[in-house]
Design an enzyme around this catalytic site. Structure first.
Site, PDB file in Angstrom:
ATOM      1  N   GLY A 223       0.690  -1.056  -0.199  1.00 31.10           N
ATOM      2  CA  GLY A 223      -0.343   0.080   0.413  1.00 31.10           C
ATOM      3  C   GLY A 223       1.028   0.975   0.144  1.00 31.10           C
ATOM      4  CG  LEU A 249      -3.312  -2.013  -2.665  1.00 29.33           C
ATOM      5  CD1 LEU A 249      -2.659  -1.664  -4.466  1.00 29.33           C
ATOM      6  CD2 LEU A 249      -3.121  -1.489  -1.574  1.00 29.33           C
ATOM      7  CG  ASP A 250       1.560  -3.301  -3.226  1.00 28.69           C
ATOM      8  OD1 ASP A 250       1.086  -2.811  -4.930  1.00 28.69           O
ATOM      9  OD2 ASP A 250       0.574  -2.009  -2.319  1.00 28.69           O
ATOM     10  CB  ALA A 251      -1.238  -9.453  -3.482  1.00 26.43           C
TER      11      ALA A 251
END
Length: 305
Positions: A223, A249-251
């Site tokens: 994040g 998100l960002d995964a």
């Protein structure tokens, strides 16, 4: 779309041509459930067509019921003309019997790449500089930004620059405009510090993989504001992560990571400065490996040959 500005750029500063090393060179990537006979079937298919295998890398998550991954590089005269026919033959003769997913590519053809960026220029300019120096075998065809700030730098490389402003109220409209610019034109989209979260609908429609650079060693500090949070936590290592973008998100599946040691004396601004170098190198590696067909996705992880 209202607010979208268009730039007519000069002809691209770089014209890529096939190097002698890549001429008549193919790359084959496969993934399937592991079982006996896979490598033999692939090698026999290539041998029957007069191809010489120059490199072969393979990996199995478990030889008993695991997932098998293979990357082969081969040389074959007249490959460009034969490739469409070979794809159909490989599908019928090898892929279908083994229930494979595969990609068969001409190594001499550069991938068409678009870059999305906001105001931070370090990752963007590093990619463009390496492309201009022919260190990256790809074709940068477009830069899109939600700010006008980097127009002169980008057009100086001979690359078209499109300004598509984004606000909370116009996000859907902005993504629709970006899709009009991207869809069907590119093989890869790179987020070079593009500080916007892409919607699931955008990812479904863009028609190409999307690689992001995140300024932390994921899964730590996902994040916004990772350097500030790292400073507050007193970490001794900071890093960067290049990953494929998913709706989480960002995964998404991680392609490459790296770190640098920091100390209690470093404030958030110094962490940001130190981290920028890591971001550049990590993103460059991920883009290069993707464009060299070295990355295969395995669920939420990757195999990188």
């Amino acid at each position: 779309m209202r607010g979208v500005s268009h730039t007519t750029a000069p002809a691209p500063a770089v014209t890529l041509s096939a190097s002698p090393r890549d001429a008549d060179t193919g790359r084959l990537l496969i993934s399937c459930d592991d079982r006996p006979g896979i490598v033999a079937a692939v090698a026999a298919f290539l041998r029957e067509r007069g191809a010489n295998i120059a490199q072969s890398d393979q990996y199995s998550t478990d030889p008993e019921g695991g997932r098998f991954f293979l990357r082969m590089v081969f040389h074959m005269g007249g490959l460009a003309e034969a490739l469409p026919r070979m794809e159909g033959e490989f599908s019928a003769e090898v892929a279908e019997p083994f229930d494979m997913r595969f990609q068969l590519r001409d190594a001499s053809v550069p991938k068409r790449v678009a870059i999305l960026v906001s105001r931070y220029d370090h990752c963007l300019l590093d990619l463009l500089w390496r492309w201009r120096r022919r260190e990256l075998h790809l074709d940068v065809g477009l830069v899109i930004s939600n700010h006008p700030d980097l127009r002169d730098e980008v057009t100086g490389f001979g690359v078209p620059y499109e300004h598509v402003p984004v606000t909370r109220d116009t996000k859907a409209e902005a993504e629709a405009a970006e899709l009009e610019l991207l869809r069907g034109r590119f093989d890869l989209v790179v987020l070079a510090r593009y500080m916007q979260v892409l919607s699931a609908g955008f990812l479904e429609q863009v028609g190409a993989p999307v690689i992001n650079i995140h300024h932390s060693f994921l899964p730590a500090f996902a994040g916004a504001g990772p350097y500030e949070r790292a400073r507050e936590r007193g970490v001794k290592l900071i890093g960067a992560t290049a990953h494929y973008v998913t709706e989480d998100l960002d995964a998404g599946p991680i392609i490459e990571q790296d770190v640098i040691r920091v100390s209690h004396r470093d404030n958030a601004a110094e962490l940001t400065r130190l981290g920028a170098d890591i971001e550049r190198t990590v993103l460059e590696r991920a883009v290069r490996w993707h464009c060299e067909d070295r990355v295969l996705v395995n669920a939420n992880t990757t195999v990188v040959f």
